[in-house]
Design a protein around this motif. Structure first.
Motif, PDB file in Angstrom:
ATOM      1  N   SER A  99       0.827  -1.204   0.000  1.00 27.85           N
ATOM      2  CA  SER A  99       0.000   0.000   0.000  1.00 27.85           C
ATOM      3  C   SER A  99       0.860   1.251   0.000  1.00 27.85           C
ATOM      4  O   SER A  99       1.919   1.278   0.628  1.00 27.85           O
ATOM      5  CB  SER A  99      -0.909   0.025   1.233  1.00 27.85           C
ATOM      6  N   THR A 100       0.388   2.281  -0.672  1.00 31.84           N
ATOM      7  CA  THR A 100       1.064   3.572  -0.680  1.00 31.84           C
ATOM      8  C   THR A 100       0.265   4.546   0.177  1.00 31.84           C
ATOM      9  O   THR A 100      -0.879   4.279   0.536  1.00 31.84           O
ATOM     10  CB  THR A 100       1.203   4.122  -2.109  1.00 31.84           C
ATOM     11  N   TYR A 101       0.888   5.685   0.491  1.00 29.96           N
ATOM     12  CA  TYR A 101       0.204   6.724   1.254  1.00 29.96           C
ATOM     13  C   TYR A 101      -0.825   7.399   0.367  1.00 29.96           C
ATOM     14  O   TYR A 101      -0.478   8.025  -0.624  1.00 29.96           O
ATOM     15  CB  TYR A 101       1.190   7.769   1.762  1.00 29.96           C
ATOM     16  N   GLN A 102      -2.089   7.289   0.738  1.00 26.21           N
ATOM     17  CA  GLN A 102      -3.162   7.887  -0.042  1.00 26.21           C
ATOM     18  C   GLN A 102      -3.633   9.208   0.545  1.00 26.21           C
ATOM     19  O   GLN A 102      -4.580   9.812   0.050  1.00 26.21           O
ATOM     20  CB  GLN A 102      -4.323   6.898  -0.179  1.00 26.21           C
ATOM     21  N   ALA A 103      -2.979   9.640   1.592  1.00 27.53           N
ATOM     22  CA  ALA A 103      -3.169  10.970   2.165  1.00 27.53           C
ATOM     23  C   ALA A 103      -1.766  11.485   2.464  1.00 27.53           C
ATOM     24  O   ALA A 103      -0.891  10.696   2.834  1.00 27.53           O
ATOM     25  CB  ALA A 103      -3.988  10.901   3.439  1.00 27.53           C
ATOM     26  N   PRO A 104      -1.521  12.780   2.271  1.00 27.78           N
ATOM     27  CA  PRO A 104      -0.169  13.278   2.536  1.00 27.78           C
ATOM     28  C   PRO A 104       0.194  13.098   4.007  1.00 27.78           C
ATOM     29  O   PRO A 104      -0.468  13.633   4.880  1.00 27.78           O
ATOM     30  CB  PRO A 104      -0.221  14.755   2.153  1.00 27.78           C
ATOM     31  N   SER A 105       1.206  12.308   4.256  1.00 32.95           N
ATOM     32  CA  SER A 105       1.596  12.054   5.639  1.00 32.95           C
ATOM     33  C   SER A 105       3.022  12.505   5.928  1.00 32.95           C
ATOM     34  O   SER A 105       3.463  12.437   7.062  1.00 32.95           O
ATOM     35  CB  SER A 105       1.452  10.570   5.967  1.00 32.95           C
ATOM     36  N   ILE A 106       3.720  12.958   4.901  1.00 30.94           N
ATOM     37  CA  ILE A 106       5.072  13.486   5.077  1.00 30.94           C
ATOM     38  C   ILE A 106       5.085  14.914   4.555  1.00 30.94           C
ATOM     39  O   ILE A 106       4.610  15.190   3.458  1.00 30.94           O
ATOM     40  CB  ILE A 106       6.116  12.634   4.341  1.00 30.94           C
ATOM     41  N   GLN A 107       5.638  15.804   5.349  1.00 31.92           N
ATOM     42  CA  GLN A 107       5.701  17.220   5.013  1.00 31.92           C
ATOM     43  C   GLN A 107       7.173  17.606   4.853  1.00 31.92           C
ATOM     44  O   GLN A 107       7.938  17.520   5.801  1.00 31.92           O
ATOM     45  CB  GLN A 107       5.049  18.018   6.136  1.00 31.92           C
ATOM     46  N   PHE A 108       7.540  17.996   3.646  1.00 31.73           N
ATOM     47  CA  PHE A 108       8.867  18.554   3.401  1.00 31.73           C
ATOM     48  C   PHE A 108       8.750  20.066   3.500  1.00 31.73           C
ATOM     49  O   PHE A 108       7.729  20.644   3.122  1.00 31.73           O
ATOM     50  CB  PHE A 108       9.385  18.152   2.015  1.00 31.73           C
ATOM     51  N   LEU A 109       9.802  20.713   4.008  1.00 29.73           N
ATOM     52  CA  LEU A 109       9.764  22.158   4.226  1.00 29.73           C
ATOM     53  C   LEU A 109      10.495  22.914   3.125  1.00 29.73           C
ATOM     54  O   LEU A 109      11.417  22.395   2.508  1.00 29.73           O
ATOM     55  CB  LEU A 109      10.397  22.496   5.577  1.00 29.73           C
ATOM     56  N   THR A 110      10.081  24.166   2.915  1.00 29.66           N
ATOM     57  CA  THR A 110      10.728  25.050   1.962  1.00 29.66           C
ATOM     58  C   THR A 110      10.662  26.478   2.468  1.00 29.66           C
ATOM     59  O   THR A 110       9.749  26.831   3.221  1.00 29.66           O
ATOM     60  CB  THR A 110      10.076  24.962   0.569  1.00 29.66           C
ATOM     61  N   ASN A 111      11.604  27.280   2.042  1.00 30.89           N
ATOM     62  CA  ASN A 111      11.552  28.718   2.309  1.00 30.89           C
ATOM     63  C   ASN A 111      10.844  29.452   1.185  1.00 30.89           C
ATOM     64  O   ASN A 111      10.435  30.595   1.356  1.00 30.89           O
ATOM     65  CB  ASN A 111      12.963  29.292   2.490  1.00 30.89           C
TER      66      ASN A 111
END
Length: 127
Positions: free
Chosen positions: A72-84
């Motif tokens: 199974s893959t993540y079907q809801a965003p569960s990882i948050q990458f940050l940006t400036n």
């Protein structure tokens, strides 16, 4: 209610992302996140060299596949990458042919897919 003493640390050591092809996933994440190095271990795990408190671990998860060999893959965003710079990040992914699922929402975040179909998010870092 008093808090009980626990041997478990209140720190995330790593976040696992289910992938199908470890080599392809490593190449894609390295390109998108600007990573270098990192080893594939046991033939199915890649620990990405990340900054911060938690590591990103790509894993083909051979133990967790169903009878058809799928995971199974993540079907809801569960990882948050940050940006400036949310706009530069959006444009970068667009130029790298990443599947974008939303536009920039609330001037703060957007959602995209990795090659395995996992939903991921980029958010503006709040200082």
């Amino acid at each position: 209610m008093p808090i009980k003493k626990t041997p478990i640390k209140n720190r995330i050591g790593g976040v696992f992302v289910p992938v199908r092809d470890i080599e392809r996933a490593r190449e894609w994440y390295n390109q998108i996140l600007g990573l270098e190095g990192g080893e594939i271990s046991f033939g199915h795990i890649y620990s990405a060299p990340m900054d911060g408190t938690a590591g990103l671990i790509l894993d083909t998860m051979p133990k967790w596949r169903n009878e058809d060999g799928n995971v199974s893959t993540y079907q809801a965003p569960s990882i948050q990458f940050l940006t400036n710079d949310i706009y530069a990040s959006y444009q970068f992914l667009k130029e790298n042919n990443v599947e974008l699922l939303t536009g920039i929402e609330d001037d703060f975040y957007f959602v995209f897919k990795d090659p395995d179909g996992n939903l991921l998010m980029i958010c503006k870092e709040i200082s």
